[in-house]
Design a protein around this motif. Structure first.
Motif, PDB file in Angstrom:
ATOM      1  N   UNK A  22       0.589  -1.044  -0.262  1.00 44.56           N
ATOM      2  CA  UNK A  22       0.152   0.417  -0.106  1.00 44.56           C
ATOM      3  C   UNK A  22       0.771   1.473   0.105  1.00 44.56           C
ATOM      4  N   UNK A  23       2.391   0.996   1.130  1.00 43.89           N
ATOM      5  CA  UNK A  23       2.951   2.320   1.186  1.00 43.89           C
ATOM      6  C   UNK A  23       3.472   2.735  -0.277  1.00 43.89           C
ATOM      7  N   UNK A  24       3.560   1.994  -1.182  1.00 39.72           N
ATOM      8  CA  UNK A  24       4.122   1.781  -2.550  1.00 39.72           C
ATOM      9  C   UNK A  24       4.286   1.948  -3.552  1.00 39.72           C
ATOM     10  N   UNK A  25       2.478   2.292  -3.090  1.00 42.96           N
ATOM     11  CA  UNK A  25       1.879   2.184  -4.551  1.00 42.96           C
ATOM     12  C   UNK A  25       0.974   1.127  -4.773  1.00 42.96           C
ATOM     13  N   UNK A  26       0.994   0.093  -4.483  1.00 40.03           N
ATOM     14  CA  UNK A  26       0.604  -1.037  -4.655  1.00 40.03           C
ATOM     15  C   UNK A  26       1.324  -2.198  -5.796  1.00 40.03           C
ATOM     16  N   UNK A  61     -13.004  -8.606  -3.157  1.00 42.09           N
ATOM     17  CA  UNK A  61     -12.565  -6.774  -2.312  1.00 42.09           C
ATOM     18  C   UNK A  61     -11.313  -6.718  -2.374  1.00 42.09           C
ATOM     19  N   UNK A  62     -10.084  -7.390  -2.534  1.00 39.11           N
ATOM     20  CA  UNK A  62      -8.782  -7.150  -2.848  1.00 39.11           C
ATOM     21  C   UNK A  62      -7.965  -8.525  -3.444  1.00 39.11           C
ATOM     22  N   UNK A  63      -6.697  -7.721  -3.967  1.00 43.82           N
ATOM     23  CA  UNK A  63      -6.219  -9.067  -5.138  1.00 43.82           C
ATOM     24  C   UNK A  63      -4.812  -9.059  -4.713  1.00 43.82           C
ATOM     25  N   UNK A  79     -12.963  -1.087   0.577  1.00 45.27           N
ATOM     26  CA  UNK A  79     -12.017  -2.015   1.354  1.00 45.27           C
ATOM     27  C   UNK A  79     -11.173  -1.799   1.329  1.00 45.27           C
ATOM     28  N   UNK A  80     -10.802  -1.668   3.126  1.00 48.73           N
ATOM     29  CA  UNK A  80      -9.230  -1.503   3.635  1.00 48.73           C
ATOM     30  C   UNK A  80      -8.834  -2.987   4.101  1.00 48.73           C
ATOM     31  N   UNK A  83     -10.393  -3.692   7.503  1.00 46.83           N
ATOM     32  CA  UNK A  83     -11.236  -4.866   7.196  1.00 46.83           C
ATOM     33  C   UNK A  83     -10.082  -6.122   7.710  1.00 46.83           C
ATOM     34  N   UNK A  84      -9.718  -6.365   6.366  1.00 45.42           N
ATOM     35  CA  UNK A  84      -8.479  -7.958   6.508  1.00 45.42           C
ATOM     36  C   UNK A  84      -7.489  -8.130   8.055  1.00 45.42           C
ATOM     37  N   UNK A  85      -7.790  -7.249   8.102  1.00 48.06           N
ATOM     38  CA  UNK A  85      -6.574  -6.935   9.946  1.00 48.06           C
ATOM     39  C   UNK A  85      -7.853  -7.985  10.777  1.00 48.06           C
ATOM     40  N   UNK A  86      -8.537  -7.324  11.318  1.00 43.80           N
ATOM     41  CA  UNK A  86     -10.063  -7.680  11.589  1.00 43.80           C
ATOM     42  C   UNK A  86     -10.002  -9.509  11.639  1.00 43.80           C
ATOM     43  N   UNK A  87     -10.043  -9.512  10.407  1.00 43.85           N
ATOM     44  CA  UNK A  87     -11.150 -10.933   9.742  1.00 43.85           C
ATOM     45  C   UNK A  87      -9.473 -11.359  10.052  1.00 43.85           C
TER      46      UNK A  87
END
Length: 501
Positions: A22-26, A61-63, A79-80, A83-87
């Motif tokens: 995320x920090x490097x643009x994906x 939701x993410x790939x 989607x953030x 959300x994944x963190x909590x899952x």
């Protein structure tokens, strides 16, 4: 306790990968990722496989796309990582064990190991890891049960559920409608709407209360130590609790909670109302503009409660640091509410769950360890040594005092006065005057308003190059264009120059 302490090693690396992407643009290369994580190719491949499996389960939701040399991470706009963190957390063994303790009261080791898919030896290793984390809350798991004071147990689970956000458990029909009704009734008694977070905490608390009564796991309060975790002034704590029992708020809550428990045929323990009221005080459930705070203030004064002493010490210290300054009524009442809140939390509870994955402490540490706040903390430690007894717990209080000090500084700071004069037709004049007032207001050290002919300003801003306007301010800023980026940049530099002079 940090939120990600509940994760397994593999999951910690997975979250780290996604945060890095995320920090490097994906998009990044495998080589860069290997260097960042300091791991080998095989382990990275395993991590990416797990992430791709999670991506499929997320309904796209993410790939995660893995090519020969590059890795691409994409998410849907709604989607953030949170959300994944909590899952990931709610499926982690340590979290599952904690939830089993809550839902069942005790643990059937064989059944739980089969449910999670772990061995008995792994289970006991997880129990040891959990006990290290729970020690911060004065809780421990022994023989399949969670041991500790009733208020601490409830506080821990409210904290846990607040940061992991198990939405499926807090929405109808998963939450008993009676709990919602009781929360609404309590809000009516307080005379002011609760914040979203406060309401969520209260609903979790009432859910816990119902479940623990059903399990008959609530101990006899008469056998417990005093309600407050911190023993800084036991005499004033007892006076406060006794005065609280005679308050109007106590009687109203008693009626509401009594109806709630009677509905399920539960008995009302003698001090159940006190537990709820202390929870509400320590967790900011009571809104800042609630009429109940006036009565609580009288109770604090009557009982010579230690919180009043701490607040007075803080204000006296600030007067020493900033002589000849005074807060207005609004700022003082806001700060008073905040100081009460942090003091109640520190004295009543023990423990804290950091909800962030990776908190940047750079600026915060500067504030915490600044000369002023450190001097204040050292003074309190010397005068009231029993306040600070646990470094981990104390850090939360010190951090919040740093925020209070920063707030005080902002309130008493002399602001640059700015007058805005825009020439044009009526609508344009209003539009651009409001725009520049709003922009200047983004700086905490400047305060802007429409130009008043009878007032002298530190700075006058106008789209008219007029000698009269220039005479009404120490500085004058001529707008070349109402919203040109250069105007914003030049104005920022000028404001900083004025403030620094």
């Amino acid at each position: 306790m940090r939120k990600f302490d509940l994760l397994e090693k593999l999951e910690v690396y997975q979250i780290d990968i996604l945060i890095y992407l995320s920090n490097v643009g994906g998009t990044t290369t495998k080589k860069e990722l290997l260097r960042h994580l300091d791991i080998g190719n095989y382990f990275l491949s395993k991590l990416l496989e797990e992430l791709m499996t999670s991506a499929k389960k997320s309904n796209d939701c993410f790939s995660i796309e893995v090519n020969k040399h590059t890795i691409i991470f994409q998410t849907k706009p709604d989607y953030s990582l949170h959300t994944l963190y909590n899952e990931l957390i709610i499926h982690a063994p340590k979290y599952t064990i904690l939830e089993e303790l809550l839902l069942c009261g005790t643990i059937d080791v064989t059944r739980l190991c089969e449910k999670i898919g772990i061995s008995h030896s792994t289970y006991f290793r997880k129990i040891n890891e959990l006990n290290i984390l729970l020690n911060e809350f004065d809780l421990t798991i022994q023989n399949g049960s969670l041991l500790g004071s009733e208020l601490q147990i409830r506080f821990f689970y409210v904290s846990l559920y607040s940061v992991t956000d198990p939405k499926h458990q807090l929405k109808a029909p998963n939450v008993d409608p009676r709990i919602y009704e009781t929360a609404n009734h309590i809000q009516q008694l307080l005379g002011s709407p609760m914040s979203v977070l406060a309401r969520k905490k209260l609903i979790i608390y009432l859910s816990l209360l119902k479940r623990r009564n059903a399990q008959k796991t609530i101990p006899d309060f008469s056998e417990l130590e005093p309600f407050f975790n911190n023993k800084s002034d036991i005499c004033s704590q007892k006076r406060f609790v006794n005065a609280l029992k005679n308050s109007r708020l106590f009687k109203k809550i008693n009626e509401t909670l009594g109806s709630f428990l009677v509905y399920y045929s539960f008995k009302m323990p003698p001090d159940e109302i006190i537990l709820l009221l202390l929870f509400m005080l320590g967790e900011d459930i009571i809104p800042a503009n609630s009429h109940c705070l006036k009565e609580l203030d009288l109770i604090e004064r009557y009982s010579r409660f230690f919180i009043q002493t701490l607040n007075n010490e803080f204000f006296d210290f600030m007067k020493t640091c900033y002589p000849n300054t005074c807060l207005n009524n609004y700022h003082r009442s806001t700060l008073q509410y905040y100081l009460n809140s942090i003091s109640y939390r520190h004295l009543i509870f023990k423990g804290h769950i950091d909800s962030y994955w990776e908190l940047n402490y750079t600026e915060q540490e500067k504030t915490i360890h600044s000369e002023s706040i450190q001097h204040f903390v050292n003074y309190l430690k010397e005068k009231y040594p029993v306040i600070f007894v646990d470094p981990t717990h104390d850090t939360v209080l010190i951090t919040k005092y740093a925020h209070a000090l920063s707030f005080y500084e902002e309130c008493v700071k002399i602001k640059i006065s700015v007058g805005i004069f825009i020439e044009g037709d009526l609508l344009c004049k209003k539009k651009f005057t409001d725009q520049w007032i709003k922009y200047v207001g983004l700086n905490t050290f400047a305060e802007a308003g429409p130009f008043a002919p009878n007032q002298f300003y530190d700075l006058v801003i106008s789209n008219v190059d007029c000698s009269y306007l220039k005479k009404r301010g120490k500085y004058f800023f001529f707008l070349t264009n109402y919203n040109e980026k250069k105007d914003f940049s030049d104005l920022d530099q000028l404001l900083y120059k004025i403030y620094s002079s």
